[in-house]
Design an enzyme around this catalytic site. Structure first.
Site, PDB file in Angstrom:
ATOM      1  CG  ASP A 193      -1.961   0.986   1.299  1.00 51.44           C
ATOM      2  OD1 ASP A 193      -2.410   1.410   0.228  1.00 51.44           O
ATOM      3  OD2 ASP A 193      -2.392   1.365   2.421  1.00 51.44           O
ATOM      4  CG  HIS A 194      -0.345   4.846   0.235  1.00 56.04           C
ATOM      5  ND1 HIS A 194      -0.767   5.871  -0.566  1.00 56.04           N
ATOM      6  CD2 HIS A 194      -1.437   4.442   0.931  1.00 56.04           C
ATOM      7  CE1 HIS A 194      -2.060   6.076  -0.370  1.00 56.04           C
ATOM      8  NE2 HIS A 194      -2.501   5.220   0.527  1.00 56.04           N
ATOM      9  CD  GLU A 244      -3.371   8.330  -4.888  1.00 56.18           C
ATOM     10  OE1 GLU A 244      -3.013   7.345  -4.227  1.00 56.18           O
ATOM     11  OE2 GLU A 244      -3.802   9.372  -4.362  1.00 56.18           O
ATOM     12  CG  HIS A 277      -5.374   8.249   3.389  1.00 54.65           C
ATOM     13  ND1 HIS A 277      -4.882   8.888   2.280  1.00 54.65           N
ATOM     14  CD2 HIS A 277      -5.474   6.942   3.052  1.00 54.65           C
ATOM     15  CE1 HIS A 277      -4.665   8.001   1.326  1.00 54.65           C
ATOM     16  NE2 HIS A 277      -5.014   6.818   1.759  1.00 54.65           N
ATOM     17  N   GLY A 278      -7.668   8.711   7.126  1.00 54.94           N
ATOM     18  CA  GLY A 278      -7.795   9.044   8.538  1.00 54.94           C
ATOM     19  C   GLY A 278      -9.236   9.120   9.027  1.00 54.94           C
ATOM     20  CG  ASN A 309      -7.159   0.999  -0.433  1.00 53.31           C
ATOM     21  OD1 ASN A 309      -7.536   0.083  -1.151  1.00 53.31           O
ATOM     22  ND2 ASN A 309      -5.971   1.566  -0.554  1.00 53.31           N
ATOM     23  CB  ILE A 310     -11.512  -0.221   4.901  1.00 51.41           C
ATOM     24  CG1 ILE A 310     -12.585   0.261   3.912  1.00 51.41           C
ATOM     25  CG2 ILE A 310     -11.976  -0.042   6.350  1.00 51.41           C
ATOM     26  CD1 ILE A 310     -13.843  -0.564   3.873  1.00 51.41           C
ATOM     27  CB  SER A 330     -12.429   4.566   7.277  1.00 50.95           C
ATOM     28  OG  SER A 330     -11.535   3.475   7.320  1.00 50.95           O
ATOM     29  CB  SER A 364      -9.366   5.098   9.656  1.00 49.15           C
ATOM     30  OG  SER A 364      -8.254   5.750   9.100  1.00 49.15           O
TER      31      SER A 364
HETATM   32  O1  G3H Z   1      -3.264   4.989   3.607  1.00 49.14           O
HETATM   33  C1  G3H Z   1      -2.600   4.745   4.608  1.00 49.14           C
HETATM   34  C2  G3H Z   1      -2.941   3.545   5.422  1.00 49.14           C
HETATM   35  O2  G3H Z   1      -4.006   3.814   6.291  1.00 49.14           O
HETATM   36  C3  G3H Z   1      -1.730   3.052   6.123  1.00 49.14           C
HETATM   37  O3  G3H Z   1      -1.408   3.880   7.190  1.00 49.14           O
HETATM   38  O4  G3H Z   1       0.995   4.399   6.926  1.00 49.14           O
HETATM   39  O5  G3H Z   1      -0.111   4.567   9.143  1.00 49.14           O
HETATM   40  O6  G3H Z   1       0.316   2.337   8.112  1.00 49.14           O
HETATM   41  P1  G3H Z   1       0.046   3.806   7.875  1.00 49.14           P
HETATM   42  P1  13P Z   2      -8.816   5.106   5.650  1.00 48.84           P
HETATM   43  O1  13P Z   2      -7.896   5.943   6.475  1.00 48.84           O
HETATM   44  O2  13P Z   2     -10.046   5.869   5.270  1.00 48.84           O
HETATM   45  O3  13P Z   2      -9.164   3.805   6.301  1.00 48.84           O
HETATM   46  O4  13P Z   2      -8.060   4.757   4.268  1.00 48.84           O
HETATM   47  C1  13P Z   2      -7.127   3.693   4.220  1.00 48.84           C
HETATM   48  C2  13P Z   2      -6.343   3.660   2.963  1.00 48.84           C
HETATM   49  O5  13P Z   2      -6.612   4.366   1.998  1.00 48.84           O
HETATM   50  C3  13P Z   2      -5.197   2.772   2.911  1.00 48.84           C
HETATM   51  O6  13P Z   2      -4.443   2.925   1.746  1.00 48.84           O
HETATM   52 ZN    ZN Z   3      -4.505   4.956   0.992  1.00 48.78          ZN
END
Ligand code: G3H
Ligand code: 13P
Ligand code: ZN
Length: 331
Positions: A94-95, A146, A190-191, A276-277, A236, A279
């Site tokens: 992810d990312h 993206e 996000h968040g 993507n979920i 989320s 949070s």
């Molecule tokens: O999009 C980001 C995801 O929620 C992952 O978050 O980088 O804190 O693991 P994190």
């Molecule tokens: P949320 O913070 O809305 O759960 O998004 C998560 C996400 O995009 C992970 O890549």
């Molecule tokens: Zn994300």
């Protein structure tokens, strides 16, 4: 020595996305950082007979150690067999923020990677994404790119303001990079604080309703690249019940607003085939742990508070698969 995801029994996203677009549902992409999250995701997806994308962020790799996390991902295939029903499992970065990180994952058993060049200018994003695609496709690993910037924190990439994806740019981006799926920006972020209260209206029940997602942009994008797999990050819903439990038992969450579930349900019936979920899972676990400690202040066995957190997480994911993404019963 390199390990192919195929030896591990994992799958890439290609066939899953084709089926999801045709069947008008979205595949859940749930983040994990530890054993309990992994168990909850797999138990929920096996019970609902849903395909699943297990996501590892670079933050997760730093927290839990990349080797340990990867091996947890590899154990997933064996674990679902033990649970009694084999579901397709994708292990996804992810990312990803560099070619080197993506390569490391591709070489070590991941079946899918995201290269997030959304903070770069258009040409640099294309160049970086193309480089990752060229490497990944040699190993039949699928790649998510993206275009457009989500508001909030994108892993280590911080964006205060969002920039919606330009439908004019998507054809060129997809054709020149060769990506297998595209994350777009249409109003998610996000968040747990996705909107400011002043951006919302108040409905008849006194609940804050955020501005709707930009389905008009999504439709324009779908016209430009028909049936191309689209990904929604930042999806989320920030359930009020978890925020209430957290704050009741000593938490201090403020102005939490998520994406309403009906918006995600609607998106799932379009070319959006990965949602993507992360949070929501964090909130569910935190609520369960706070409640356990408040009710049993003498508890100090981690299994006694992580166990209920894992159970709550499983219920949450089953709900998402059944009622929001529509992925239940699809395998
Ligand atoms: O999009 C980001 C995801 O929620 C992952 O978050 O980088 O804190 O693991 P994190
Ligand atoms: P949320 O913070 O809305 O759960 O998004 C998560 C996400 O995009 C992970 O890549
Ligand atoms: Zn994300």
């Amino acid at each position: 020595m390199a390990t192919s995801y195929k030896e591990l029994g994992l799958v890439n996203t290609r066939e899953l996305f084709k089926k999801a677009i045709k069947g008008k549902y979205a595949i859940p992409a749930y983040n994990f950082n530890n054993l309990e999250q992994m168990q909850a995701i797999l138990q929920a997806c096996v019970e609902t007979k849903s395909p699943v994308i297990l996501q590892v962020s670079s933050g997760a790799r730093k927290y839990a150690n990349a080797t340990l996390l990867r091996n947890l991902g590899k154990g997933a295939v064996e674990y679902v067999k033990e649970l009694g029903y084999e579901i397709p499992i994708v292990l996804h970065l992810d990312h990803g923020d560099s070619f080197e990180l993506c390569k490391d994952c591709i070489d070590n058993g991941f079946s899918s990677v995201m290269i997030d060049g959304s903070h770069l200018n258009f040409e640099d994003n294309i160049e970086l994404t193309k480089k990752v695609v060229e490497y990944a496709h040699k190993f039949d690993v699928t790649v998510e790119g993206e275009l457009g910037v989500l508001a909030g924190i994108e892993d280590e990439v911080s964006a205060v303001h969002s920039t919606y994806t330009s439908p004019e740019e998507v054809i060129e981006f997809v054709n020149r990079t060769g990506v297998d799926s595209l994350a777009i920006s249409i109003g998610t972020s996000h968040g747990a604080n996705k909107f400011k209260p002043e951006q919302c209206t108040i409905n008849e029940k006194g609940i804050l309703v955020p501005p709707p997602l930009r389905f008009d942009i999504l439709e324009e994008i779908e016209k430009k690249i028909p049936d191309f797999p689209i990904v929604l990050h930042g999806s989320s819903s920030v359930h009020e019940k978890y925020v209430e439990i957290i704050n009741k038992y000593g938490g201090a969450l403020k102005d939490t607003i998520g994406i309403p579930e009906d918006q995600l349900r609607k998106a799932s019936t379009s070319a959006v085939c990965k949602i993507n979920i992360d949070s929501d899972g964090r909130l569910a676990m935190t609520a369960a742990i706070r409640e356990t400690f408040a009710k049993n202040p003498a508890e100090f066995d981690p299994r006694k508070y992580l166990g209920p957190a894992r159970d709550e997480l499983k219920q949450l994911y089953m709900h998402k698969n059944n009622n929001v993404l529509g992925s239940s019963g699809k395998c």
